[in-house]
Design an enzyme around this catalytic site. Structure first.
Site, PDB file in Angstrom:
ATOM      1  N   SER A 139      82.379 110.015 102.163  1.00  9.98           N
ATOM      2  CA  SER A 139      81.203 110.893 102.248  1.00  9.98           C
ATOM      3  C   SER A 139      81.005 111.522 100.874  1.00  9.98           C
ATOM      4  CB  SER A 139      81.487 112.002 103.274  1.00  9.98           C
ATOM      5  OG  SER A 139      80.506 113.025 103.225  1.00  9.98           O
ATOM      6  N   TYR A 152      86.749 118.374 107.460  1.00  5.39           N
ATOM      7  CA  TYR A 152      85.998 117.162 107.094  1.00  5.39           C
ATOM      8  C   TYR A 152      86.143 116.877 105.602  1.00  5.39           C
ATOM      9  CZ  TYR A 152      81.943 113.940 107.192  1.00  5.39           C
ATOM     10  OH  TYR A 152      81.112 112.843 107.099  1.00  5.39           O
TER      11      TYR A 152
END
Ligand code: NAD
Length: 256
Positions: A139, A152
């Site tokens: 990401s 995350y």
């Protein structure tokens, strides 16, 4: 590019980015093992329409034993795995001091440790056959942080680190390991964050716009199709010396 006769495993591929990547690999001829908790029948039908063999395994990617069963099932069904795409992921947003411990553990297990398990299980076969592609869907949050997303961001930075180590351990072989770092993509995972803004009073259009405006200079979502094309490139001969990169496709997010 032809991936005829190759076997690909894409984790978390019943929706979103994983399904988009699976479709591109199937269009190039790869047989596909799908995984994930979404609508498996719909995903199977979509991939089967590409004229390849396809199956689904419901392994929970937070559980090492089920991951081993997934890999064994794929090999039994299609033969050894040539292309591994570690894509399954979840999100949870809260300040670190309020972050539920079980959410932290789940995010680390699904977004990071699952890629360790699939990689350790699949790599010996790739080495034996002398070819392989491992693609980790990290990401923009594997490269920069955001408030409220400690688990995350930690998991995705970890996944970029794992990518580099595996790339170095395979550097003298025809096996490559790389990460793709998407910016915002309009999938169920991001829709949850849009829904949270709508619940706080935004209209749907304004919520989407606010999300983009905060991070993504292009003001446009990246698409699963675009990410699928990048994954396909990484599978090809032109990418044989692309090793250990964390390739952002993010509308300019991390250029800021
Ligand atoms: P999504 O929710 O559409 O897809 C996630 C997939 O993972 C689904 O198939 C889901 O069933 C599966 N999954 C979730 N928990 C699982 C578990 N325990 N075991 C097995 N499968 C499980 O989300 P997406 O946006 O397509 O996300 C795919 C990946 O892309 C994730 O790793 C995510 O972190 C990453 N990513 C997404 C964005 C974005 O903007 N959408 C941006 C950067 C990175």
């Amino acid at each position: 590019m032809s991936l005829n006769g190759k076997t690909a495993l894409v984790t978390g591929s019943t929706s979103g980015i994983g399904l988009g990547i699976a479709r591109k690999l199937a269009e190039a001829g790869a047989n596909l093992l799908l995984n994930g908790f979404g609508d498996a029948a719909a995903a199977i039908a979509e991939i089967a329409a590409c004229g390849v063999q396809v199956a689904h395994h419901p392994a929970d990617m937070s559980r090492p034993q089920e991951i081993a069963e997934l890999v064994a099932f794929a090999e039994q069904r299609f033969g050894p795995i040539d292309i591994l795409v570690n894509n399954a992921g979840i999100q949870y947003v809260a300040p670190v001091e309020e972050f539920p411990v079980e959410r932290w553990d789940a995010i680390i297990a699904i977004n990071l440790s699952s890629a360790f398990h699939t990689t350790r299980l699949v790599l010996p076969g790739m080495r034996q056959r002398g070819w392989g592609r491992i693609i980790n869907i990290a990401s923009a949050h594997g490269l920069v942080g955001s408030a409220g997303k400690s688990a995350y961001v930690a998991a995705k930075h970890g996944l970029v680190g794992l990518t580099k180590s595996v790339a170095l351990e395979t550097a003298s072989t025809a096996i490559t390991c790389n990460a793709i770092c998407p910016g915002w993509v309009l999938t169920p995972l991001v829709q949850q964050q849009i829904d949270a803004r709508i619940a706080a009073g935004s209209t749907p259009a304004a919520a989407r716009q606010e999300l983009l405006a905060e991070k993504q200079p292009s003001q446009a979502f990246v698409t699963p199709e675009q990410l699928g094309e990048l994954a396909l490139f990484l599978c090809g001969e032109a990418a044989a010396q692309v090793r250990g990169v964390a390739w952002n496709m993010d509308g300019g997010w991390v250029a800021q």
